[in-house]
Design a protein around this motif. Structure first.
Motif, short mmCIF file in Angstrom:
data_model
loop_
_atom_site.label_atom_id
_atom_site.label_comp_id
_atom_site.label_asym_id
_atom_site.label_seq_id
_atom_site.Cartn_x
_atom_site.Cartn_y
_atom_site.Cartn_z
N GLY A 176 3.23 -0.05 -2.82
CA GLY A 176 3.94 -1.25 -3.24
C GLY A 176 4.12 -2.23 -2.10
O GLY A 176 3.58 -2.10 -1.00
N LYS A 177 4.92 -3.23 -2.44
CA LYS A 177 5.19 -4.32 -1.49
C LYS A 177 6.41 -3.97 -0.65
O LYS A 177 7.46 -3.62 -1.17
N TYR A 178 6.25 -4.06 0.67
CA TYR A 178 7.33 -3.79 1.60
C TYR A 178 7.70 -5.09 2.31
O TYR A 178 6.83 -5.95 2.54
N ALA A 179 8.96 -5.17 2.66
CA ALA A 179 9.43 -6.37 3.35
C ALA A 179 10.53 -5.99 4.30
O ALA A 179 11.30 -5.05 4.05
N ILE A 180 10.58 -6.72 5.39
CA ILE A 180 11.68 -6.60 6.34
C ILE A 180 12.41 -7.94 6.33
O ILE A 180 11.79 -9.00 6.43
N GLU A 181 13.74 -7.91 6.11
CA GLU A 181 14.55 -9.12 6.01
C GLU A 181 15.46 -9.21 7.23
O GLU A 181 16.22 -8.30 7.51
N PHE A 182 15.34 -10.34 7.92
CA PHE A 182 16.19 -10.61 9.07
C PHE A 182 17.38 -11.45 8.59
O PHE A 182 17.19 -12.48 7.94
N HIS A 183 18.58 -11.05 8.95
CA HIS A 183 19.80 -11.75 8.54
C HIS A 183 20.30 -12.62 9.68
O HIS A 183 20.51 -12.12 10.79
N ASP A 184 20.45 -13.92 9.38
CA ASP A 184 20.96 -14.84 10.40
C ASP A 184 22.19 -15.61 9.92
O ASP A 184 22.50 -16.69 10.43
N GLY A 185 22.90 -15.09 8.90
CA GLY A 185 24.09 -15.78 8.41
C GLY A 185 23.78 -16.90 7.45
O GLY A 185 24.71 -17.51 6.89
N LYS A 186 22.53 -17.23 7.26
CA LYS A 186 22.14 -18.30 6.34
C LYS A 186 21.18 -17.76 5.31
O LYS A 186 21.52 -16.88 4.55
N ASP A 187 19.97 -18.30 5.30
CA ASP A 187 18.99 -17.87 4.32
C ASP A 187 18.20 -16.65 4.78
O ASP A 187 17.63 -15.93 3.97
N GLY A 188 18.16 -16.43 6.10
CA GLY A 188 17.42 -15.30 6.61
C GLY A 188 15.91 -15.53 6.57
O GLY A 188 15.41 -16.61 6.24
N LEU A 189 15.16 -14.47 6.92
CA LEU A 189 13.71 -14.55 6.94
C LEU A 189 13.15 -13.21 6.52
O LEU A 189 13.68 -12.16 6.86
#
Length: 1617
Positions: free
Chosen positions: A1351-1364
């Protein structure tokens, strides 16, 4: 037919309907006579037989009474009849007839005895039958006896005297039998109840009637239903009450036939009448209409006889004329006045008296001691015996005959009598008593018009008990309010009242006394007014048991009904619980805000539920409550009222508006005025007149008038008067209105100029024709005689065979319209007509006879012709045509009009239409005229059926603009008042300006006020709005058509309103409104700019309604060239909070602009000003141009920076964190003026408050940056954002454990929050799926992947806003390749893990003295257990006495040389191998010359291959071996051990660094075999060494000589250690 029933018996509960039929009474009496010879015994037996028959009949058996052979005595015949009536009454639902009247009942409706009825001599009520159903009467014994009597032809009447004893016995028998019958009936009714009852039904419904005026009409209906329905008659849904209109209505009900008779119908009786029948099963209604027409012709003989009059009027037509009438009369109080008029009635019949009625102000007068009425046969006289101001008003004499009625009216003025004291006011008037109760009454009156020259101080109320002549004063001090509560009356006595006014000069005469009023309970008074029940001859005396005393409850619904500054009136309702005795009341008061209650009437309790409180403090608020009391005690108080402030609640009305006088006659003037605004309880108006120049006003009326128009009589001809008006209510008289314009008293018509009667009308035409009437129309005379036409008279005559008959008057009274319906014509007859016009000068000569018209009904579908065409506003190219719609509309209503035009001299075929589409209005402006041409016009109406006949054409009209023609001019004055002005120079003395809207005359002055002066007329809009949109026109009468019009459209309305506002409120235009701005040093500048203002303009500066002036605090400036106005303040203080206003004035024009500085706005401005002032002082030394801030570089390095200015060499900058100095610059040598502080790798420990101080000898400045809490979170979020943006795309890597996903970032911070997702869902980590960070690599490890891990994997970076998010697809070929690589690496890892290897323990170089013993031990591993071979110089060594080689526990391989000699020097190796691989380890042995016996030296290693030094005994386990060496904490030994690092170490280190750059899946021991051998070899060089002396004795052989400490060289870098 039964006789009529008195109204008081119809509703009486004891009325027995059994005694009604006169015929039946006569029949029974005759039958009695025929049976009088029967013996008493026979009567007894017959009585039993009759009772049996009645009983069996009640049980459902038919008894044929007429077949009896035994004669029935009279008494028993009555008894049977009574039973029949009783039976019906039992079934009747009316409770009034439920039981016979001769039964005595107790409280529980139980029969306790009987009473003996006294049969009176009335022949009208002798029957015992019920009148509900005639069929039941016919079945009774009385009916059978009467029939037999009449058939037998008996003519003798015999009477029978029955003794009292026999009567009582018969009554007792009747009571017993009736009780049995009643019980039997009740039983059968309960058994079959529903079959007896049904809803009302109209067998015969009432029908509608059309009658002549003054005739009688009767409505009939027949109603069935059981129980007997209750029938009620309604007029326009209002119940008809005969008692409220005595003699007007008569209601009758007999045998289910109900009737309503209306006597002497008038126009008000035209209505819809409804009869409603209702019982317990339902309700039903039926409707009928009555139309009353005015009687014109002869009365038919079939009409009912009149109720009044000495002789019959039917068949006779009377003409009534009132001559020698009375005129306007003037009298004085106390005088006697007679009003009379001669009445001529033709034909003159002896003893005929018409109905003569006198009215005052439309109220019918009744004979009394104040007015007497007399009729002498030809003269009616009204005598007012003692004039009072109440007698003032309009008196009307009405003479009514059956044919018609005539009226005559005139006004009577009553002036005040001479005052007893000079200067005293006039007497009050119209004294009345209201709300009378047991000991209380309210007296009201009206104030007089004459105050005697000084204001009235108040009024005194006097009372007099009826029957005495003593007057007593009710109030001690005068009251100004025209209403006063009188208390302390004696219950049951009657009183009269009068009122006197007082001013500073003295007391007035008393008013006329009021009508007598009785001090008693209103309920008792109402019962006295009602009609008492008739005497029935029966008396039942009951005695009530004495009841114990009951303390009364609380009074209910207490309220303040009236409050003035002199008194307060309370009213309430008695309590429900009060016992049988009367109650009285105590009233208590309490000042608002306190709890102290004070009883007001302590001495005498009041009896009435009303009470007036005096002597209250004006302006104070009070609450009130009431208690009841009787002999049992005083009850609980009622609920207290709301707080009531003592003072007058009713205000004196405002002064009336503009007063306008107009001429009427040579001795009277019509005065009209605007009503008082918002006047409450207005009583009326007083009008005063004054001769111009005299300044003395006299009242025109002494009795208030309620309208806004009054004719003032008694004026002097030729004098000029001014008028004023005062309004009046109970609080007093208003201020006088403004005086009117002066007007000269003279006749309204011509002012004395002689006039002539008008010329004849012409152009008679027919507008509508029905069977017996025709509607005529004609044109106005060409000359009206100099005065307005007041009306027209129409004559008609019949034409038979071409021969005209005699002229007859069609109308007695003139008609104002130029159309009239001539009635009473005969169908299909031919008629001619003529018309005469009349004005004030008289009636003109008749017109020429019209053409001959046939009186036949029109049946055409299209409408008739329009009529009354008028042409106005004639100009050279336009004119306005007015017309009226047709009288005959055809089959459908008219829906439009067409206008036709032609030249006056053109042929009929030249008619052409003006409008293509029909118009709906009754006017049209025609704009297609040619100047100089003469035109005629006509109008046609249309409906759905088509276009009807054209009207008669107008007179020829010349299209020209006459000299002096003017137009309406719309003007807006300086006050913004919008008016329409029209001037005419061709006025005559009788000319009038007539204003119209949409060509309908304006009569309502609420929207427009018209004022005319000379030849100009002005129509002023009171309040111009959308409702005023329309066409306004002004026409001038008695001219040659002078007039004009003006169209007010929506656009024009908008323009006028804007112009009105500009004129009413001229303003100085402003470019900018008042604004505020801050200047250098924090100065506050208020300014605005006027668009245009002259040099004479004045400015006023206002703060909170206080004017400001130039001074130290305020600096004002007005630049007249630019229009800029400003005011400057150095600073704002707390007292400067408020509103600043600049008021501008330039001539009449004004303007102002305000600025509100309060609350947060003021505080913000004040704070900003102080800041700017502080900033200015700050910038005089070193200061910050840009305050401290931070910046995050792409490398995630945080830089704190600020920009400074005005610095010099001596300026220093100091950095602080949380109050502690972190960096200091003594001398600033930068040119950019930017200071920076760099934080390389920011973390939580870097959070804090950063401060930089800039200072020198001129001062210092400080800048602070808070990087705690939210500030630090914002900084870290920015760092996280940079980290996220630096991240690489997700990549896939296979390992021996599974599949790894990873991404590199430029810099990793431990506070960074990341979330791994699989198929858009956050991953829950387990032992199989883990995530981690290695250096700058973020990875996700999937151990032993399966198909579910695709499947599809993702890593989400949190910066207090929308993130990446970074994503990768792990499926398909990518997953297959990664999974295959994982399987390969897994197999390689297994091989690497299980191959043979040397774990460590051998040094690189060993130097030892000769004759020593050497022992080296190393760890080996491998699965299966590897084979161990030791080599010397590449040749295998065999274990013997010199070389000892051992393998213990499959892990520890040892190599021992028992006695070292020089021959042992060389290169030694250990070789281990199994099926997975081979590995070797080398060391070099250097043997030196001996220096004594140093013993055996041994080297031990732990499980990881580390050399153990100084071990006394071999560790039993690898763990113990590891614990035996503590690294840096080695004990000092005699032996010298030198570790040397070989040259390969640097290369190894470089290789290790390269290896570290690869994904660190395993440690160095788990690397690939080729690399692992080299790395493993390097690791052996770093392991510690253990001497043989420190080893176990059994592991390594020891020498007797002490072992010499070997030297182990590790290399140059480690020689110093």
């Amino acid at each position: 037919m039964s006789g009529s029933t008195p109204f008081y018996q119809k509703h009486h509960r004891h009325y027995d309907r059994g005694y009604r039929s006169k015929e039946l009474e006569s029949a029974v009496s005759q039958y009695q006579s025929s049976s009088s010879s029967s013996s008493y015994a026979a009567r007894r037996s017959s009585s039993r037989a009759s009772a049996s028959a009645a009983l069996s009949a009640s049980s459902g058996h038919v008894v044929a009474l007429h077949e009896r052979t035994t004669p029935i005595p009279c008494s028993y015949t009555r008894l049977s009849s009574s039973y029949s009536g009783l039976e019906e009454s039992r079934l009747s639902p009316m409770p009034k007839r439920a039981k016979p009247t001769y039964l005595a009942m107790d409280k529980e409706n139980q029969i306790i005895g009987y009473v003996v009825p006294i049969f009176r001599g009335s022949q009208e009520y002798a029957s015992g039958f019920s009148d509900t159903e005639e069929a039941r009467v016919k079945e009774s014994a009385g009916y059978m006896a009467r029939r037999n009597l009449f058939t037998s032809g008996l003519e003798m009447e015999r009477t029978e005297q029955t003794s009292r004893k026999v009567s009582m016995r018969e009554s007792a028998e009747r009571i017993s039998l009736s009780k049995r019958i009643y019980e039997n009936e009740e039983h059968h009714k309960r058994m079959n109840k529903d079959s007896l009852m049904h809803a009302p039904e109209f067998v015969i419904k009432p029908r509608s009637h059309t009658v002549w005026e003054k005739q009688c009409v009767r409505l009939h209906c027949t109603v069935s239903g059981w129980p007997d329905p209750r029938v009620v008659w309604y007029k326009n849904n209002v119940t008809i009450d005969p008692m409220a209109h005595p003699g007007k209505y008569k209601l009758e009900s007999s045998y289910n036939v109900h009737s309503l008779e209306i006597n002497r119908c008038d126009f008000d009786d035209t209505a819809q009448y409804r009869v409603s029948a209702m019982n317990s099963k339902g309700e039903l209604s039926s409707f009928a209409s009555i139309v009353v027409k005015r009687f014109k012709g002869e009365v038919e003989e079939a009409l009912p006889m009149p109720r009044h009059g000495l002789i019959s009027e039917y068949g006779i037509t009377f003409d009534t004329h009132i001559v020698d009438g009375f005129g306007v009369s003037f009298g004085r109080e106390g005088e006697t006045m007679s009003l009379g008029a001669t009445v001529i009635i033709s034909p003159n019949l002896a003893r005929y008296q018409p109905e003569v009625q006198w009215y005052r102000d439309d109220v019918l007068l009744q004979p009394s001691k104040w007015c007497h009425m007399h009729w002498s046969g030809d003269k009616a006289t009204l005598t007012l015996t003692h004039l009072n101001k109440e007698d003032e008003g309009l008196y009307t004499l009405r003479i009514t005959t059956k044919s018609k009625y005539e009226t005559y009216s005139a006004y009577v003025f009553v002036r005040d009598a001479d005052a007893e004291v000079e200067g005293a006011p006039g007497a009050p008037l119209d004294v009345k008593c209201q709300d009378a109760n047991k000991d209380y009454v309210i007296v009201t009156w009206k104030q007089p018009a004459v105050d005697g020259g000084s204001s009235i101080l108040g009024y005194f109320v006097d009372r007099c008990e009826v029957g005495t002549t003593h007057w007593s004063q009710c109030n001690d001090t005068p009251i100004k309010f025209a209403r006063f509560p009188v208390t302390g009356l004696v219950e049951g006595r009657s009183y009269t009242f009068r009122v006197r006014a007082v001013n500073k000069s003295g007391m007035s005469r008393p008013s006329r006394v009021s009508e007598a009023v009785a001090a008693m309970d209103p309920a008792d008074r109402a019962r006295m007014r009602g009609t008492s029940a008739p005497w029935t001859g029966q008396i039942i005396v009951t005695e009530e048991e004495p009841a114990e005393g009951v303390v009364p409850g609380k009074p209910k619904e207490l309220e303040v009904t009236e409050a003035t500054k002199n008194y307060v009136v309370l009213s309430w309702k008695p309590p429900g619980e009060r016992g049988h005795e009367g109650i009285m009341y105590y009233v208590e008061k309490c000042v608002s805000g306190t709890d102290s209650w004070q009883r007001v009437n302590t001495e005498i309790p009041v009896k009435s539920p009303r009470f007036a409180l005096f002597d209250l403090a004006e302006g104070k608020a009070y609450s009130f409550r009431v208690r009841c009391c009787n002999s049992a005690g005083v009850g609980e108080p009622s609920e207290a009222t709301e707080a009531t402030t003592v003072g007058d609640k009713l205000d004196i009305p405002s002064a009336p508006g503009r007063v306008v006088p107009t001429r009427n006659t040579d001795t009277s003037v019509v005065v009209s005025w605007e009503a008082s605004r918002d006047a409450k309880e207005l009583v009326g108006y007083y009008i005063e007149a004054s001769i111009v120049g005299s300044n003395k006003f006299e009242p025109c009326n002494n009795k208030p008038v309620k309208g806004t128009r009054f004719i003032c009589h008694g004026l002097v001809t030729g004098e000029s008067y001014v008028f004023r008006v005062k309004a009046l209510n109970a609080a007093g008289l208003s201020e006088c209105s403004q005086e009117s314009e002066a007007i000269e008293v003279k006749a309204a018509i011509g002012g004395g100029i002689p006039h002539a009667s008008p010329t004849p009308p012409y152009g008679i035409s027919v507008l509508e024709c029905v069977r017996d009437s025709m509607v005529l129309a004609w044109k106005q005379p060409t000359f009206i005689g100099g005065a307005d036409i007041t009306g027209y008279f129409v004559d008609y005559r019949e034409v038979i065979n071409g021969v005209p008959g005699t002229w007859h008057e069609a109308n007695v009274k003139s008609v104002s319209d130029r159309a009239y319906r001539v009635s009473d014509l005969k169908e299909n007859r031919k008629y001619q007509f003529q018309v005469r016009a009349a004005n004030m000068a008289g009636v003109g000569i008749p017109s020429l006879p019209s053409g001959t018209f046939v009186c036949e009904e029109w049946t055409i579908a299209v409408p008739g012709p329009p009529h009354d065409l008028q042409v106005t506003e004639v100009r050279a190219n336009t004119l306005v045509l007015l017309y009226k719609p047709p009288v005959y509309q055809g089959r459908d209503p008219v829906n439009g009009f067409y206008i036709d035009i032609k030249e006056a001299d053109a042929e009929e075929e030249a008619w052409r239409g003006v409008n293509e589409k029909a118009i709906l209005t009754n006017y049209m402006k025609i704009k297609i005229l040619k100047e100089g041409e003469t035109y005629v016009f006509r109008v046609r109406a249309q409906n759905k059926a088509g276009v009807g006949k054209a009207s008669e054409p107008t007179e020829p009209v010349l299209a020209e603009t006459k000299p002096g023609t003017t137009e309406i001019v719309v003007d807006v004055d300086d006050d913004g008042v919008i008016s329409m002005n029209f001037a005419c120079s061709n006025l005559t003395p009788d000319s009038k300006f007539v204003w119209s809207k949409n060509y309908e005359e304006i009569t309502d002055d609420t929207r427009i006020t018209v004022a005319t002066s000379g030849g100009k007329s002005k129509a002023t809009f009171n309040m111009l709005a959308e409702d005023d949109i329309g066409i306004y026109s002004c026409a001038v009468t008695h001219t040659d058509g002078a007039g004009s019009s003006y169209t007010l459209s929506a656009e024009e309305l908008k323009k006028l309103l804007e112009l009105s506002h500009d004129h009413k409120f001229p303003i100085i235009p402003l470019k900018t409104e008042l604004a505020v701005e801050l200047q250098e040093k924090g100065r506050i500048r208020f300014w605005l700019q006027a668009e245009k203002i002259s040099a004479n303009g004045k400015i006023e500066y206002v703060f909170n309604d206080n004017s400001l002036s130039q001074g130290e605090k305020y600096k004002m400036n007005f630049n007249k060239d630019t229009g800029v106005i400003e005011m400057i303040m150095e600073s704002l203080l707390p007292e400067d909070e408020g509103t600043f206003t600049f008021q501008l004035q330039d001539g009449k024009a004004t303007n102002q602009s305000s600025l509100v500085l309060i609350g947060d706005v003021f505080k913000g401005l004040q704070k900003e000003s102080a800041f700017m002032r502080k900033e200015w002082h700050r910038k005089q030394g070193p200061h910050f141009v840009e305050y401290l801030s931070y910046e995050v570089t792409p490398e995630c390095c945080v830089i704190l920076k600020c920009k400074v200015g005005n610095i010099k060499k001596e300026t220093v900058a100091l950095w602080y964190k949380d109050g502690r100095e972190v960096k200091g610059d003594e001398k600033l040598t930068f040119t950019e003026g930017v200071l920076k502080l760099e934080i390389a790798q920011i973390s939580k420990k870097d959070a804090g408050v950063y401060e930089i101080v800039l200072k020198d000898d001129r001062g210092q400045d400080t800048s602070t940056l808070n990087l705690t809490e939210q500030g630090f979170r914002d900084l870290m979020n920015e760092v996280f954002s940079n980290i996220a943006n630096s991240s690489t795309a997700l990549k896939i890597q296979s390992t021996d454990e599974g599949i790894r996903l990873y991404s590199f970032v430029s810099y990793y911070n431990e506070a960074l929050q990341v979330t791994w997702h699989h198929k858009d869902s956050a991953i829950a980590f387990t032992d199989r799926i883990k995530s981690g960070v290695v250096g700058e690599q973020l990875w996700l490890q999937i151990t032993e992947p399966t198909e579910k891990d695709k499947g599809k994997y993702a890593i989400e970076f949190h910066d207090g806003k929308d993130g990446l998010k970074r994503t990768v697809e792990l499926s398909g070929q990518a997953f297959d390749d990664a999974y295959a690589e994982f399987q390969r690496l897994k197999a390689a890892a297994i091989a690497e893990r299980n191959r043979a290897r040397v774990a460590g323990g051998l040094p690189d170089v060993v130097t030892i003295q000769e004759l020593k013993a050497l022992n080296l031990t190393c760890n080996i591993s491998g699965e299966p257990l590897p084979e161990v071979v030791w080599l010397k110089n590449e040749r295998e060594i065999v274990s013997d006495g010199h070389y000892v080689m051992k393998l213990e526990a499959g892990k520890y391989a040892s190599f021992t040389i028992t006695t070292v000699n020089t021959a042992d020097s060389g290169k030694y190796s250990i070789l281990v191998k199994n099926k997975y691989g081979t590995e070797s380890a080398d060391f070099t042995l250097v043997v030196t010359e001996g220096k004594g016996d140093l013993g055996v030296t041994s080297y031990l290693t732990d499980a990881d291959g580390n050399v153990i030094i100084g071990c006394k005994s071999r560790p039993t386990t690898p763990t113990e071996r590891r614990k035996s060496v503590t690294g840096k904490k080695m004990q000092k030994r005699k032996d010298s051990v030198i570790l040397q690092k070989p040259p390969e170490e640097k290369e190894g280190k470089k290789m290790e660094d390269k290896t570290d750059a690869l994904p660190k899946t395993t440690d160095k021991k788990k690397a690939a075999p080729a690399v692992a051998s080299r790395v493993g070899k390097q690791e052996t060089l770093q392991q510690p060494i253990t001497t043989a002396d420190e080893a176990k004795p059994d592991d390594v052989p020891t020498s007797e000589k002490p072992a010499e400490k070997p030297q182990i060289n590790k290399g140059k870098n480690d020689q110093d250690e």
